[in-house]
Scaffold this motif. Structure first.
Motif, PDB file in Angstrom:
ATOM      1  N   PRO A 244     -20.862 -25.891 -43.539  1.00  0.00           N
ATOM      2  CA  PRO A 244     -19.997 -25.975 -42.274  1.00  0.00           C
ATOM      3  C   PRO A 244     -20.619 -24.928 -41.154  1.00  0.00           C
ATOM      4  O   PRO A 244     -21.366 -23.754 -41.724  1.00  0.00           O
ATOM      5  CB  PRO A 244     -18.837 -25.065 -43.097  1.00  0.00           C
ATOM      6  CG  PRO A 244     -18.834 -25.609 -44.370  1.00  0.00           C
ATOM      7  CD  PRO A 244     -20.388 -25.504 -44.957  1.00  0.00           C
ATOM      8  N   ASP A 245     -20.439 -25.116 -40.122  1.00  0.00           N
ATOM      9  CA  ASP A 245     -20.946 -24.257 -38.820  1.00  0.00           C
ATOM     10  C   ASP A 245     -19.938 -23.306 -38.616  1.00  0.00           C
ATOM     11  O   ASP A 245     -18.972 -23.264 -37.827  1.00  0.00           O
ATOM     12  CB  ASP A 245     -21.202 -25.156 -37.828  1.00  0.00           C
ATOM     13  CG  ASP A 245     -21.967 -24.420 -36.556  1.00  0.00           C
ATOM     14  OD1 ASP A 245     -22.064 -23.326 -36.846  1.00  0.00           O
ATOM     15  OD2 ASP A 245     -22.394 -24.990 -35.665  1.00  0.00           O
ATOM     16  N   ASP A 246     -19.968 -22.166 -39.494  1.00  0.00           N
ATOM     17  CA  ASP A 246     -19.054 -20.991 -39.438  1.00  0.00           C
ATOM     18  C   ASP A 246     -19.164 -20.275 -37.716  1.00  0.00           C
ATOM     19  O   ASP A 246     -18.341 -19.661 -37.398  1.00  0.00           O
ATOM     20  CB  ASP A 246     -19.091 -19.995 -40.290  1.00  0.00           C
ATOM     21  CG  ASP A 246     -18.572 -20.519 -41.761  1.00  0.00           C
ATOM     22  OD1 ASP A 246     -17.768 -21.479 -41.424  1.00  0.00           O
ATOM     23  OD2 ASP A 246     -18.671 -19.945 -42.609  1.00  0.00           O
ATOM     24  N   ALA A 247     -20.467 -20.097 -37.284  1.00  0.00           N
ATOM     25  CA  ALA A 247     -20.893 -19.754 -36.226  1.00  0.00           C
ATOM     26  C   ALA A 247     -19.977 -20.365 -35.165  1.00  0.00           C
ATOM     27  O   ALA A 247     -19.219 -19.775 -34.078  1.00  0.00           O
ATOM     28  CB  ALA A 247     -22.227 -19.762 -35.565  1.00  0.00           C
ATOM     29  N   ALA A 248     -19.924 -21.645 -35.239  1.00  0.00           N
ATOM     30  CA  ALA A 248     -19.149 -22.401 -34.196  1.00  0.00           C
ATOM     31  C   ALA A 248     -17.575 -22.116 -34.246  1.00  0.00           C
ATOM     32  O   ALA A 248     -16.809 -22.118 -33.207  1.00  0.00           O
ATOM     33  CB  ALA A 248     -19.726 -23.964 -34.080  1.00  0.00           C
ATOM     34  N   GLY A 249     -17.217 -21.873 -35.626  1.00  0.00           N
ATOM     35  CA  GLY A 249     -15.796 -21.950 -35.778  1.00  0.00           C
ATOM     36  C   GLY A 249     -15.200 -20.736 -35.310  1.00  0.00           C
ATOM     37  O   GLY A 249     -14.088 -20.633 -34.589  1.00  0.00           O
ATOM     38  N   MET A 250     -16.228 -19.383 -35.410  1.00  0.00           N
ATOM     39  CA  MET A 250     -15.695 -18.369 -35.090  1.00  0.00           C
ATOM     40  C   MET A 250     -15.845 -18.223 -33.581  1.00  0.00           C
ATOM     41  O   MET A 250     -15.163 -17.300 -32.841  1.00  0.00           O
ATOM     42  CB  MET A 250     -16.363 -17.199 -35.519  1.00  0.00           C
ATOM     43  CG  MET A 250     -15.920 -16.762 -37.101  1.00  0.00           C
ATOM     44  SD  MET A 250     -14.180 -16.425 -37.013  1.00  0.00           S
ATOM     45  CE  MET A 250     -13.881 -15.984 -38.873  1.00  0.00           C
ATOM     46  N   ALA A 251     -16.741 -18.821 -32.982  1.00  0.00           N
ATOM     47  CA  ALA A 251     -16.979 -18.743 -31.493  1.00  0.00           C
ATOM     48  C   ALA A 251     -15.680 -19.336 -30.735  1.00  0.00           C
ATOM     49  O   ALA A 251     -15.116 -18.895 -29.856  1.00  0.00           O
ATOM     50  CB  ALA A 251     -17.994 -19.660 -31.037  1.00  0.00           C
ATOM     51  N   ALA A 252     -15.134 -20.525 -31.325  1.00  0.00           N
ATOM     52  CA  ALA A 252     -13.886 -21.218 -31.119  1.00  0.00           C
ATOM     53  C   ALA A 252     -12.667 -20.040 -31.121  1.00  0.00           C
ATOM     54  O   ALA A 252     -11.780 -20.183 -30.389  1.00  0.00           O
ATOM     55  CB  ALA A 252     -13.471 -22.412 -31.876  1.00  0.00           C
TER      56      ALA A 252
ATOM     57  N   ARG B  77     -18.753 -15.286 -41.734  1.00  0.00           N
ATOM     58  CA  ARG B  77     -17.742 -15.273 -40.783  1.00  0.00           C
ATOM     59  C   ARG B  77     -17.425 -14.020 -40.032  1.00  0.00           C
ATOM     60  O   ARG B  77     -17.203 -14.002 -38.716  1.00  0.00           O
ATOM     61  CB  ARG B  77     -16.412 -15.848 -41.452  1.00  0.00           C
ATOM     62  CG  ARG B  77     -16.407 -17.347 -41.784  1.00  0.00           C
ATOM     63  CD  ARG B  77     -15.342 -17.929 -42.709  1.00  0.00           C
ATOM     64  NE  ARG B  77     -15.656 -19.039 -43.166  1.00  0.00           N
ATOM     65  CZ  ARG B  77     -14.786 -19.664 -44.174  1.00  0.00           C
ATOM     66  NH1 ARG B  77     -13.798 -19.337 -44.506  1.00  0.00           N
ATOM     67  NH2 ARG B  77     -15.170 -21.012 -44.537  1.00  0.00           N
ATOM     68  N   HIS B  78     -17.549 -12.734 -40.539  1.00  0.00           N
ATOM     69  CA  HIS B  78     -17.643 -11.828 -39.899  1.00  0.00           C
ATOM     70  C   HIS B  78     -18.783 -11.541 -38.925  1.00  0.00           C
ATOM     71  O   HIS B  78     -18.360 -11.288 -37.731  1.00  0.00           O
ATOM     72  CB  HIS B  78     -17.676 -10.439 -41.019  1.00  0.00           C
ATOM     73  CG  HIS B  78     -17.808  -9.224 -40.227  1.00  0.00           C
ATOM     74  ND1 HIS B  78     -18.755  -8.507 -40.266  1.00  0.00           N
ATOM     75  CD2 HIS B  78     -17.024  -8.507 -39.500  1.00  0.00           C
ATOM     76  CE1 HIS B  78     -18.942  -7.293 -39.649  1.00  0.00           C
ATOM     77  NE2 HIS B  78     -17.548  -7.394 -38.890  1.00  0.00           N
ATOM     78  N   ALA B  79     -19.983 -11.962 -39.289  1.00  0.00           N
ATOM     79  CA  ALA B  79     -21.216 -11.473 -38.541  1.00  0.00           C
ATOM     80  C   ALA B  79     -21.020 -12.611 -37.290  1.00  0.00           C
ATOM     81  O   ALA B  79     -21.308 -12.329 -36.207  1.00  0.00           O
ATOM     82  CB  ALA B  79     -22.297 -11.836 -39.366  1.00  0.00           C
ATOM     83  N   ALA B  80     -20.435 -13.846 -37.635  1.00  0.00           N
ATOM     84  CA  ALA B  80     -20.361 -14.810 -36.580  1.00  0.00           C
ATOM     85  C   ALA B  80     -19.189 -14.307 -35.422  1.00  0.00           C
ATOM     86  O   ALA B  80     -19.601 -14.483 -34.198  1.00  0.00           O
ATOM     87  CB  ALA B  80     -19.871 -16.234 -37.291  1.00  0.00           C
ATOM     88  N   LEU B  81     -18.222 -13.714 -36.024  1.00  0.00           N
ATOM     89  CA  LEU B  81     -17.098 -13.291 -34.998  1.00  0.00           C
ATOM     90  C   LEU B  81     -17.826 -12.165 -34.238  1.00  0.00           C
ATOM     91  O   LEU B  81     -17.788 -12.019 -32.897  1.00  0.00           O
ATOM     92  CB  LEU B  81     -16.011 -12.755 -35.674  1.00  0.00           C
ATOM     93  CG  LEU B  81     -14.679 -12.272 -34.815  1.00  0.00           C
ATOM     94  CD1 LEU B  81     -14.378 -13.526 -34.090  1.00  0.00           C
ATOM     95  CD2 LEU B  81     -13.622 -11.559 -35.781  1.00  0.00           C
ATOM     96  N   VAL B  82     -18.300 -11.090 -34.656  1.00  0.00           N
ATOM     97  CA  VAL B  82     -18.962 -10.270 -34.043  1.00  0.00           C
ATOM     98  C   VAL B  82     -19.999 -10.585 -32.876  1.00  0.00           C
ATOM     99  O   VAL B  82     -19.964 -10.247 -31.874  1.00  0.00           O
ATOM    100  CB  VAL B  82     -19.798  -9.242 -34.956  1.00  0.00           C
ATOM    101  CG1 VAL B  82     -20.504  -8.209 -34.334  1.00  0.00           C
ATOM    102  CG2 VAL B  82     -18.744  -8.370 -35.891  1.00  0.00           C
ATOM    103  N   ALA B  83     -20.719 -11.567 -33.407  1.00  0.00           N
ATOM    104  CA  ALA B  83     -21.936 -12.132 -32.280  1.00  0.00           C
ATOM    105  C   ALA B  83     -21.112 -12.953 -31.117  1.00  0.00           C
ATOM    106  O   ALA B  83     -21.572 -12.670 -30.101  1.00  0.00           O
ATOM    107  CB  ALA B  83     -22.654 -13.151 -33.032  1.00  0.00           C
TER     108      ALA B  83
END
Length: 340
Positions: A161-169, A197-203
């Motif tokens: 799963p692309d968690d970076a894209a999910g958290m960007a959304a 998911r935390h790192a992706a949200l922070v970014a």
């Protein structure tokens, strides 16, 4: 021995299509150099007559078993089941049968299933699991694709799963609602899904000129921890006062459901005072929450389908390498959008 009445033979298909029996065999087995129109005509004739190819003869002709192993580390649970179903849909479309083996998170059982699948001479294996933590690869003499739980070997083919894209959304959605005081609640701090998911949200927030409020809260994957984490975030907040955050991002729907319950207990309105988002789009949690959860759907059925497509390509001599990200989608519900 005479054939049973009504049995459709390959010669019947050949007669209807106006070709030789060998051409029928090539068309139905996707072999040989045939014009697309001829191949289509043969398949139409076979379908009209209800012709069922001899599976054993087909396997001997192509030197394949036309079966694929689906190896899951658990009992086809919350995350592996939709992956398996998506993979099976793609395999059936390719006229491939699937053999499901569940290891129940037992390495000894898994090795038994691996040996059994190899003995059955499956054409390939899809390996899936219940977490996105990288796993030890299996070593077998046929193509392998890892789905959801990636291989530790970067040279193996994995779909995750692309968690970076999910958290960007999630970040885009919350910021579009004017929410700027955002806190994060994860599950276990030693698991990939929680930390990534935390790192992706922070970014994602940093890229948009925003930041999280306070430190991330890591605990366990449970409604209980979701409730406890809300208390940690709110501190000594009293009902009627402005809360210290205006949005809470949870790393799973189970956490978010518990969080919504605790916010309500403490007199904090969702989403008027605090918007809440979950992750996974698990209907049992997301729709039963009060209010229903805005969440990220990782589209695990599509992930499984893509893994099967990569495996079929590898079986045909076109193997892939590395990790491929499977796109998610944001599902907006009442926990951020109110009644809309």
């Amino acid at each position: 021995m005479a054939e049973a009445p009504g049995v459709v033979r390959i010669t019947d298909v050949a007669a209807l299509a106006g070709v030789s029996p060998s051409t029928v065999s090539k068309a139905l087995n996707d072999t040989g150099s045939l014009r697309p129109a001829t191949r289509a005509r043969v398949r139409e004739a076979a379908e009209r007559l209800g012709f069922v190819p001899d599976a054993q003869a087909r396997s001997l002709s192509a030197r394949r078993s036309f079966t694929v192993g689906l190896l899951s580390t658990d009992s086809a649970g919350r995350f592996s089941l939709p992956v398996v179903l998506g993979a099976e849909n793609a395999l059936v479309g390719g006229q491939i049968s699937a053999l499901l083996a569940t290891a129940r998170h037992d390495p000894v059982r898994e090795q038994h299933h691996v040996r059994s699948l190899v003995a059955r001479r499956v054409d390939g294996i899809i390996v899936t699991g219940r977490t996105t933590d990288p796993r030890t690869p299996i070593r077998v003499p046929m193509p392998v694709v890892y789905a959801f739980a990636p291989s530790q070997d970067p040279g193996d083919a994995s779909v995750v799963p692309d968690d970076a894209a999910g958290m960007a959304a999630v970040a885009d959605h919350l910021l579009s609602l004017g929410r700027t005081r955002i806190a994060y609640v994860g599950g276990r701090g030693d698991q990939a899904a929680s930390v990534q998911r935390h790192a992706a949200l922070v970014a994602a927030l940093e890229a948009r000129g925003a930041a999280l409020v306070g430190e991330p809260q890591f605990g366990e994957w449970s409604e209980r921890w979701g409730r406890l984490a809300v208390d940690l975030v709110l501190g000594d907040h009293r009902a009627g006062d402005p809360p210290p955050v205006d949005a809470l991002v949870f790393a799973s729907d189970q956490l978010a459901r518990g969080g919504c319950d605790r916010l309500r207990d403490r007199g904090v309105r969702v989403p008027e005072d605090v918007a809440v988002t979950g992750y996974d789009d698990w209907d049992v949690m997301a729709l039963a929450s009060r209010p229903p959860l805005t969440t990220v759907d990782p589209q695990l059925d599509r992930l499984g389908q893509r893994a099967a497509e990569l495996l079929l390509a590898a079986i045909e001599g076109r193997p892939a390498q590395g990790t491929e990200l499977s796109p998610p989608r944001l599902v907006v519900r009442g926990s951020t959008a109110g009644d809309s």
